[in-house]
Motif scaffolding. Structure first.
Motif, short mmCIF file in Angstrom:
data_model
loop_
_atom_site.label_atom_id
_atom_site.label_comp_id
_atom_site.label_asym_id
_atom_site.label_seq_id
_atom_site.Cartn_x
_atom_site.Cartn_y
_atom_site.Cartn_z
N GLU A 39 0.83 -1.22 0.05
CA GLU A 39 0.03 0.12 0.07
C GLU A 39 1.05 1.38 -0.02
O GLU A 39 0.50 2.06 -0.76
N ILE A 40 1.82 1.05 0.77
CA ILE A 40 2.89 2.29 0.72
C ILE A 40 3.69 2.56 -0.73
O ILE A 40 3.55 3.54 -1.19
N CYS A 41 3.66 1.54 -1.52
CA CYS A 41 4.60 1.56 -2.56
C CYS A 41 3.22 2.11 -3.62
O CYS A 41 3.55 3.09 -4.33
N ASP A 42 1.99 1.90 -3.43
CA ASP A 42 0.94 2.31 -4.23
C ASP A 42 0.75 3.93 -4.03
O ASP A 42 0.71 4.67 -5.00
N ILE A 43 0.84 4.22 -2.74
CA ILE A 43 0.78 5.53 -2.59
C ILE A 43 1.98 6.55 -3.08
O ILE A 43 1.66 7.51 -3.78
N ILE A 44 3.25 5.74 -3.10
CA ILE A 44 4.37 6.41 -3.71
C ILE A 44 4.23 6.75 -5.16
O ILE A 44 4.56 7.80 -5.81
N ASN A 45 3.80 5.50 -5.93
CA ASN A 45 3.61 5.60 -7.29
C ASN A 45 1.99 6.53 -7.65
O ASN A 45 2.27 6.95 -8.63
N ASP A 46 1.37 6.50 -6.95
CA ASP A 46 0.08 7.31 -7.29
C ASP A 46 0.24 8.68 -6.91
O ASP A 46 -1.01 9.33 -7.37
N THR A 47 0.93 9.19 -6.09
CA THR A 47 0.83 10.68 -5.73
C THR A 47 2.06 11.21 -6.19
O THR A 47 3.18 10.76 -6.09
N THR A 71 14.71 -3.97 15.83
CA THR A 71 13.65 -4.83 15.12
C THR A 71 13.09 -3.73 14.30
O THR A 71 12.54 -4.25 13.12
N VAL A 72 12.55 -2.66 14.78
CA VAL A 72 11.95 -1.43 13.95
C VAL A 72 12.99 -1.21 12.92
O VAL A 72 12.46 -0.88 11.70
N PHE A 73 14.22 -0.91 13.35
CA PHE A 73 15.19 -0.53 12.17
C PHE A 73 15.11 -1.64 10.96
O PHE A 73 14.96 -1.16 9.81
N LYS A 74 15.21 -2.78 11.33
CA LYS A 74 14.88 -3.75 10.22
C LYS A 74 13.70 -3.91 9.35
O LYS A 74 13.74 -3.88 8.18
N LEU A 75 12.65 -3.56 10.18
CA LEU A 75 11.28 -3.36 9.38
C LEU A 75 11.45 -2.25 8.59
O LEU A 75 10.69 -2.28 7.62
N THR A 76 12.01 -1.17 9.09
CA THR A 76 12.18 0.09 8.19
C THR A 76 12.89 -0.09 6.89
O THR A 76 12.56 0.00 5.77
N LEU A 77 14.14 -0.95 7.16
CA LEU A 77 14.83 -1.20 6.03
C LEU A 77 13.92 -2.25 4.82
O LEU A 77 14.04 -2.15 3.75
N THR A 78 13.09 -3.14 5.44
CA THR A 78 12.40 -3.85 4.73
C THR A 78 11.61 -3.00 3.75
O THR A 78 11.07 -3.22 2.66
N VAL A 79 10.69 -2.04 4.49
CA VAL A 79 9.98 -1.01 3.70
C VAL A 79 10.56 -0.50 2.68
O VAL A 79 10.27 -0.37 1.61
N LEU A 80 11.87 0.01 3.26
CA LEU A 80 12.81 0.82 2.08
C LEU A 80 13.03 -0.35 0.82
O LEU A 80 12.80 0.50 -0.39
N VAL A 84 11.98 0.42 -3.14
CA VAL A 84 12.80 0.46 -4.29
C VAL A 84 12.25 -0.61 -5.29
O VAL A 84 12.50 -0.22 -6.62
N LYS A 85 12.08 -1.73 -4.85
CA LYS A 85 11.79 -2.83 -5.97
C LYS A 85 10.51 -2.34 -6.77
O LYS A 85 9.99 -3.15 -7.60
N ASN A 86 9.43 -1.83 -6.13
CA ASN A 86 8.25 -1.67 -6.53
C ASN A 86 7.68 -0.19 -6.97
O ASN A 86 6.63 -0.14 -7.28
N CYS A 87 8.55 0.85 -6.96
CA CYS A 87 8.23 2.12 -6.93
C CYS A 87 9.24 2.35 -8.31
O CYS A 87 9.98 1.73 -8.55
N GLY A 88 8.76 3.73 -8.78
CA GLY A 88 9.27 4.22 -9.97
C GLY A 88 10.66 5.02 -9.59
O GLY A 88 11.21 5.22 -8.76
N LYS A 89 10.82 5.63 -10.73
CA LYS A 89 12.06 6.63 -11.05
C LYS A 89 12.27 7.97 -9.97
O LYS A 89 13.17 8.05 -9.35
#
Length: 185
Positions: A39-47, A71-80, A84-89
């Motif tokens: 969902e985060i990726c969708d927002i990035i791509n759509d706005t 643990t939170v740091f690692k979750l944040t790296l996963t979001v990042l 990167v893998k699902n968003c655009g330029k």
């Protein structure tokens, strides 16, 4: 004007994408919430401002948790990584900037005493981005930092023999659907 100032200097978690990043990296989370990450990726791509707002929130979360809650740091790296893998330029340009990558490196420095797993993850991300964005002039910041680190003797994780998932986000076609049977992997 006040709205513009708030956007640049205010709470990065006050935006729609920032709120979701905060939820996806909440300290009570025990594992990744992939639906929320997408969902985060969708927002990035759509706005229009999604990429910038997301990176501000990710950077803030990493700074908040470095040396405190890995643990939170690692979750944040996963979001990042997911972004990167699902968003655009637009997102790629921000992530590959020299300033962002240098800040990422600082967060895994001795001052924060991160576990080896966290250090390896960050170095692995930098290495894969440097490879993926090689030859794209507007994204050379990550390659510059990668080469500087290698020249200083920093050892990057060995690449696995598994094929890497390409960092490529196809353009969305709103009125057409793709027959997945015709896609070769």
């Amino acid at each position: 004007m006040a709205d513009l100032l708030q956007r640049f200097s205010g709470n990065p978690f006050s935006t729609s994408v920032g709120q979701r990043i905060e939820q996806a990296t909440d300290p009570s989370m025990t594992s990744e919430n992939w639906a929320l990450n997408m969902e985060i990726c969708d927002i990035i791509n759509d706005t229009e401002d999604g990429a910038r707002d997301a990176l501000r929130a990710i950077k803030k979360r990493l700074q908040q948790t470095a040396g405190k809650n890995f643990t939170v740091f690692k979750l944040t790296l996963t979001v990042l990584e997911t972004c990167v893998k699902n968003c655009g330029k637009r997102f790629h340009i921000l992530v590959s900037s020299k300033d962002f990558v240098q800040d990422l490196v600082k967060l895994i420095g001795p001052k924060n005493d991160p576990p080896a797993e966290i250090q390896e993850k960050v170095l692995s991300l930098i290495q894969s981005w440097a490879e993926a964005f090689h030859g794209q002039p507007e994204m050379q910041g990550v390659s510059i930092v990668y080469n500087e680190l290698r020249n200083k003797g920093i050892e990057f994780p060995k690449s696995s023999n598994e094929p890497k998932v390409p960092i490529y986000t196809p353009q969305r076609q709103s009125s057409q659907t793709t027959d997945v049977r015709n896609i070769t992997y």
